[in-house]
Design a protein around this motif. Structure first.
Motif, short mmCIF file in Angstrom:
data_model
loop_
_atom_site.label_atom_id
_atom_site.label_comp_id
_atom_site.label_asym_id
_atom_site.label_seq_id
_atom_site.Cartn_x
_atom_site.Cartn_y
_atom_site.Cartn_z
N PHE A 129 -14.58 32.38 22.61
CA PHE A 129 -13.72 31.10 23.07
C PHE A 129 -15.24 29.74 23.49
O PHE A 129 -16.09 29.73 24.06
N LEU A 130 -14.65 28.26 23.34
CA LEU A 130 -15.79 27.31 23.25
C LEU A 130 -14.25 26.15 24.50
O LEU A 130 -13.98 25.89 24.18
N ASP A 131 -15.71 25.88 25.58
CA ASP A 131 -14.90 25.39 26.41
C ASP A 131 -14.27 23.83 26.02
O ASP A 131 -12.97 23.00 26.26
N CYS A 132 -15.23 23.61 25.39
CA CYS A 132 -15.00 21.55 24.32
C CYS A 132 -15.49 21.51 23.19
O CYS A 132 -16.65 22.16 22.97
N LEU A 133 -15.12 20.83 22.09
CA LEU A 133 -15.35 21.22 20.04
C LEU A 133 -14.98 19.68 20.58
O LEU A 133 -14.33 18.72 20.05
N LEU A 134 -16.16 19.37 19.86
CA LEU A 134 -16.35 17.80 19.49
C LEU A 134 -16.54 17.75 17.87
O LEU A 134 -17.03 18.41 17.35
N LEU A 135 -15.54 16.28 17.42
CA LEU A 135 -16.10 15.59 16.29
C LEU A 135 -16.94 14.75 16.57
O LEU A 135 -17.54 13.93 17.46
N HIS A 136 -18.19 15.87 15.95
CA HIS A 136 -19.49 14.39 16.06
C HIS A 136 -19.48 13.39 15.83
O HIS A 136 -20.40 12.27 16.12
N SER A 137 -18.75 13.04 15.00
CA SER A 137 -18.37 10.77 14.37
C SER A 137 -17.25 10.77 13.39
O SER A 137 -16.68 12.09 13.47
N PRO A 138 -16.99 10.25 14.38
CA PRO A 138 -15.32 10.24 12.80
C PRO A 138 -15.56 10.47 11.45
O PRO A 138 -16.92 9.75 10.91
N LEU A 139 -14.74 11.18 11.19
CA LEU A 139 -15.16 11.24 9.40
C LEU A 139 -15.13 9.40 8.85
O LEU A 139 -14.87 8.69 9.33
N PRO A 140 -14.73 9.49 7.11
CA PRO A 140 -15.38 8.13 6.51
C PRO A 140 -13.83 7.06 6.54
O PRO A 140 -13.57 6.16 6.51
N THR A 141 -12.83 8.15 6.79
CA THR A 141 -11.65 7.26 6.82
C THR A 141 -10.48 7.71 7.90
O THR A 141 -10.88 9.13 8.63
N ILE A 142 -9.65 7.09 8.56
CA ILE A 142 -8.81 7.21 9.70
C ILE A 142 -8.08 8.09 9.49
O ILE A 142 -8.22 9.42 10.37
N GLU A 143 -7.19 8.53 8.05
CA GLU A 143 -6.82 9.57 7.58
C GLU A 143 -7.73 11.07 7.44
O GLU A 143 -7.00 12.27 7.88
N GLU A 144 -8.54 10.93 7.00
CA GLU A 144 -9.61 12.54 6.84
C GLU A 144 -9.88 12.64 8.52
O GLU A 144 -10.40 13.43 9.48
N THR A 145 -9.83 11.44 9.49
CA THR A 145 -9.90 11.65 10.62
C THR A 145 -9.15 12.38 11.62
O THR A 145 -9.60 13.73 11.83
N LEU A 146 -7.98 12.20 11.06
CA LEU A 146 -6.80 12.75 12.28
C LEU A 146 -6.49 14.54 10.91
O LEU A 146 -6.28 14.72 11.64
#
Length: 300
Positions: A129-146
């Protein structure tokens, strides 16, 4: 003038808030040795990423497993955080998934590789298991990020305990927060003048119980390192200026990413912050003056 994100507080020798998370980027073949030295020095929070271009996540896992086996630490005493990195941040010849894979496949393959690399039992990945996983950066669009966030939510709370994001602006963080089932628990950003020290974003984090992690804390702040508040604290608490800066940043409610490659610096940093806490608990008035001056200097 904007206000600082979190009101200065007076730490004591009993304060157990984490000040540091050990950064494993760019450690290459020294990763195992350095992670183990960090643990020996008192670090209990480890940051890595599924990004072979800059991190050797499998060697981080090796160091952790060796430390568990030697009883240096227990898995439950260590916080392990990694990241999903988009193709834009990867070396296309060395990455955990194919760059043309659909987003869901990219993420599932990346998470699977992290769970394998960071497993706490050599012989089994079943209970990794992982204590936390981060998106390293937002994706190109907010729709893709969500969309990426929604995919990561399916792992919580089974194989991932919490989610976060790095290199994020306040509008994007707010949008994720407003549209997510699993709210962000961590933000990891550069802490430097170009972003006005993320004053407004840190305020949002403080208000919503999000841990703000800083990187470039030393390298991005040569002027702060020479500031009067840092100098006065260093002299008063008898620590070096780097430790004084770390302590003052931590007092803002920030967790500092510390990636030193020196075992001596690891020990000095951990012991130095403890020394500042002890000094502050016996010199509350002067500590309040120093922290107020420091907070004012970054409220830009």
């Amino acid at each position: 003038m904007a206000s600082s994100a979190a009101a200065p507080s007076t730490p004591t020798s009993k304060d157990t808030r984490p000040v540091f998370i050990y950064g494993t980027a760019w450690k290459k073949d020294q990763t195992v040795r350095l992670v183990k030295e960090a643990l020996i020095s008192g670090f209990r929070r480890i940051d890595t990423a599924a990004q072979p271009r800059h991190y050797q996540e499998h060697l981080v896992g090796q160091a952790l497993r060796e430390s568990y086996r030697s009883r240096l630490v227990k898995r439950e005493d260590v916080y392990v955080q990694t990241k999903y990195t988009t193709p834009a941040g990867q070396d296309l010849d060395n990455m955990p998934y194919h760059p043309l894979d659909p987003l869901e496949t990219q993420i599932s393959t990346s998470v699977a590789s992290s769970l394998k690399n960071l497993r706490h039992r050599e012989e089994s990945e079943n209970d990794s298991f992982l204590d936390c996983l981060l998106l390293h950066s937002p994706l190109p669009t907010i729709e893709e990020t969500l969309q990426a966030w929604e995919i990561l939510e399916t792992y919580v709370p089974g194989q991932i305990n919490a989610l976060g994001i790095s290199n994020v602006t306040l509008p994007i963080l707010q949008t994720i927060y407003e549209n997510s089932k699993v709210k962000p628990s961590v933000v990891q950003n550069r802490f430097y003048p170009a972003t006005s020290y993320d004053v407004a974003l840190r305020a949002f984090c403080s208000e919503h119980g999000i841990t703000y992690q800083s990187f470039w804390t030393l390298t991005g702040n040569p002027k702060l390192l020479k500031s009067n508040s840092v100098s006065v604290l260093a002299e008063s608490a008898r620590v070096n200026k780097a430790v004084a800066l770390y302590a003052l940043v931590a007092n803002l409610g920030v967790e500092v990413l510390n990636g030193t490659t020196s075992a001596e610096h690891m020990e000095v940093d951990v012991a130095g912050v403890d020394a500042v806490r002890i000094w502050a608990s016996g010199n509350e008035k002067k500590w309040a003056q120093i922290t107020a001056s420091f907070a004012k200097s970054i409220a830009i």
